[in-house]
Enzyme design. Structure first.
Site, PDB file in Angstrom:
ATOM      1  N   GLN A 160      23.437  29.669  43.081  1.00  0.00           N
ATOM      2  CA  GLN A 160      23.077  28.189  44.237  1.00  0.00           C
ATOM      3  C   GLN A 160      23.907  27.994  45.897  1.00  0.00           C
ATOM      4  O   GLN A 160      22.935  28.393  46.497  1.00  0.00           O
ATOM      5  CB  GLN A 160      24.090  27.441  43.410  1.00  0.00           C
ATOM      6  CG  GLN A 160      23.633  27.500  42.145  1.00  0.00           C
ATOM      7  CD  GLN A 160      22.355  26.581  41.718  1.00  0.00           C
ATOM      8  OE1 GLN A 160      21.819  26.452  42.706  1.00  0.00           O
ATOM      9  NE2 GLN A 160      22.007  26.790  40.984  1.00  0.00           N
TER      10      GLN A 160
ATOM     11  N   CYS B   3      21.881  19.287  26.224  1.00  0.00           N
ATOM     12  CA  CYS B   3      21.233  18.873  25.319  1.00  0.00           C
ATOM     13  C   CYS B   3      22.356  19.815  23.663  1.00  0.00           C
ATOM     14  O   CYS B   3      21.172  20.466  23.980  1.00  0.00           O
ATOM     15  CB  CYS B   3      20.793  18.631  25.420  1.00  0.00           C
ATOM     16  SG  CYS B   3      19.905  17.265  24.601  1.00  0.00           S
TER      17      CYS B   3
ATOM     18  N   ASN C  17      26.274  24.353  40.619  1.00  0.00           N
ATOM     19  CA  ASN C  17      25.528  24.477  40.530  1.00  0.00           C
ATOM     20  C   ASN C  17      25.324  22.270  40.309  1.00  0.00           C
ATOM     21  O   ASN C  17      23.774  22.064  40.444  1.00  0.00           O
ATOM     22  CB  ASN C  17      24.894  25.058  39.271  1.00  0.00           C
ATOM     23  CG  ASN C  17      25.561  25.667  37.937  1.00  0.00           C
ATOM     24  OD1 ASN C  17      27.018  25.835  37.954  1.00  0.00           O
ATOM     25  ND2 ASN C  17      24.954  24.576  36.884  1.00  0.00           N
TER      26      ASN C  17
ATOM     27  N   GLY D 279      21.118  35.675  37.216  1.00  0.00           N
ATOM     28  CA  GLY D 279      21.797  35.451  37.052  1.00  0.00           C
ATOM     29  C   GLY D 279      23.139  35.642  35.835  1.00  0.00           C
ATOM     30  O   GLY D 279      24.185  36.190  35.725  1.00  0.00           O
TER      31      GLY D 279
HETATM   32  C1  PLP Z   1      25.460  28.899  39.171  1.00  0.00           C
HETATM   33  C2  PLP Z   1      24.544  29.819  38.244  1.00  0.00           C
HETATM   34  N1  PLP Z   1      24.673  31.081  37.582  1.00  0.00           N
HETATM   35  C3  PLP Z   1      24.000  31.667  37.294  1.00  0.00           C
HETATM   36  C4  PLP Z   1      22.510  30.967  36.282  1.00  0.00           C
HETATM   37  C5  PLP Z   1      22.390  32.136  35.441  1.00  0.00           C
HETATM   38  O1  PLP Z   1      21.318  32.352  36.864  1.00  0.00           O
HETATM   39  P1  PLP Z   1      19.902  32.726  36.186  1.00  0.00           P
HETATM   40  O2  PLP Z   1      18.841  31.782  35.817  1.00  0.00           O
HETATM   41  O3  PLP Z   1      18.970  34.110  36.924  1.00  0.00           O
HETATM   42  O4  PLP Z   1      19.877  33.954  34.359  1.00  0.00           O
HETATM   43  C6  PLP Z   1      22.127  29.616  36.819  1.00  0.00           C
HETATM   44  C7  PLP Z   1      20.762  29.115  36.675  1.00  0.00           C
HETATM   45  O5  PLP Z   1      20.963  28.112  36.280  1.00  0.00           O
HETATM   46  C8  PLP Z   1      23.442  29.341  38.130  1.00  0.00           C
HETATM   47  O6  PLP Z   1      22.710  27.566  38.526  1.00  0.00           O
END
Ligand code: PLP
Length: 395
Positions: A189, A337, A161, A70
């Site tokens: 998500q 954090c 998220n 992502g």
């Molecule tokens: C809304 C959202 N976008 C992007 C990501 C990032 O994805 P990845 O962990 O595959 O790089 C996350 C993961 O925490 C996410 O929750």
């Protein structure tokens, strides 16, 4: 010794069928770009996975561009589409410099936009959300109308998220399209829990990732509508139509597709089951800690079924998290954090919550392996944990 895993929004256990597909594939040899038989076999695996993912998410196979996840897909969408819109207008410097997004995005979007603003002369416009984290169409329309010719891109996440709020993505994309502006959505998500149809939503670009839906970490995709051509972020072998160079990871891609198909086949039943478990979790927490507050949209169609994000007044979220961890319960605070100092959640702050509420929150996120026993385990210990966290914070 975690026995109760309630952090599906961070990552999910891999589905057995995805593990089986991946391990089978790991034993195979061949670069999908090679012309010999082994390469052609690996290519076939990739192309079949592309078709499977396209089918699950309402896209054409040619629209699926594989990435490492992502974060990479978000970077490619934000930077690549910003650059392509800017390069297209070099005859009129300064046009298409505005990037419209919300302050509740994941850091992969937030920080890409901030970087373009700080290092590349973009102008970031942070769209306000309401107190349950919804971006209203009028807010987007007003921001575009302030200088419609200058907008490079609109990016709004499909579901948040942290608090699980679902945005009216098709309606928001339609507003951007009235002005001929491309629209990207981070559906990382949403893709795991609600129906996500790329074509029907009308968006131009959509981010998904494998490890939030029972697939492996390290495989994701940016789905790009025809005619939406980002400038590449990575240069190299020219894979993925020259949009994303790099040898394709056939094993992870196959497991991603297998997991997505399994997730889609049981989505409706899981959504109902998870919503019931989530409602019971909220009920048990509020019974044990009567002044706790459920953040975000009310349970229902505006909220991810597996999400419960709760503020505990007077508590530090981190302290509460560690107390639950000691009882074998894994959950999350929304806050990042930084250098050992807990930052309040940027999402809650954008929703208008005060600093202390933004710090004193926990996110419980449920998924395909979650059970009533998991929920009951939280209910059994949360009252005492909140008392202890409150006493510690008052010291
Ligand atoms: C809304 C959202 N976008 C992007 C990501 C990032 O994805 P990845 O962990 O595959 O790089 C996350 C993961 O925490 C996410 O929750």
């Amino acid at each position: 010794m975690t026995s109760v895993y309630l952090d599906y929004a961070a990552t999910t256990p891999m589905r057995p069928e995805a593990i089986a597909a991946m391990t089978e594939e790991l034993a195979q040899l061949g670069n999908p770009s090679s012309l010999h038989a082994a390469g052609r076999r690996a290519r076939r695996v990739v192309e079949e996975s592309r078709e499977q993912l396209a089918e699950v998410f309402g896209a054409r196979p040619s629209e699926v561009i594989f990435t490492s996840g992502g974060t990479e897909a978000d970077n490619l969408a934000i930077k690549g589409l910003y650059w392509s819109r800017n390069l297209a207008t070099t005859a009129r410097p300064g046009t298409h410099s505005r990037l419209l997004t919300t302050a509740i995005e994941h850091h992969a979007v937030l920080d890409s936009v901030k970087w373009l603003a700080e290092a590349q002369g973009a102008s970031a416009v942070w769209l306000d959300v309401d107190d349950i984290a919804v971006l209203r169409q009028e807010t987007l329309r007003a921001a575009i109308e302030a200088a419609p010719d200058d907008v490079a891109l609109v990016s709004v996440m499909w579901a948040n998220n942290e608090v699980g709020t679902i945005q009216p993505i098709a309606e928001l994309a339609a507003v951007a399209h009235e002005f001929g502006i491309p629209f990207h959505t981070d559906a990382v998500q949403a893709a795991a829990q609600i129906p996500v149809d790329f074509a029907a939503s009308g968006v131009n670009a959509m981010t998904i990732t494998g490890h939030k839906l029972g697939g492996p970490v390290g495989a994701g995709a940016l789905i790009l509508a025809r005619g939406t051509e980002p400038v590449p972020v990575l240069h190299g072998g020219g894979q993925e139509r020259d949009i994303r160079s790099g040898t394709l990871d056939a094993a992870a891609i196959r497991a991603f597709a297998v997991a997505a198909a399994a997730c889609a086949s049981e989505r409706e039943a899981q959504a109902a089951r998870l919503a019931a478990l989530r409602d019971d979790l909220v009920h048990q927490v509020l019974a044990a800690v009567p002044d706790a507050i459920l953040n975000g949209a009310p349970p229902g169609p505006g909220r991810l079924p597996g999400n419960a994000h709760i503020s505990f007044p007077g508590c530090e979220g981190d302290a509460l998290l560690m107390l639950l961890d000691a009882k074998g319960i894994a959950c999350s605070t929304g806050s990042a954090c930084t250098a050992g100092v807990a930052e309040p959640s940027h999402v809650l702050l954008a929703m208008g919550a005060g600093d202390s509420r933004a710090r004193g929150s926990l996110r419980f996120s449920l998924g395909h392996t979650s059970t009533q026993e998991d929920v009951d385990a939280v209910g059994a210990v949360i009252g005492e944990a909140a008392d202890r966290a409150r006493r510690a914070a008052a010291r």
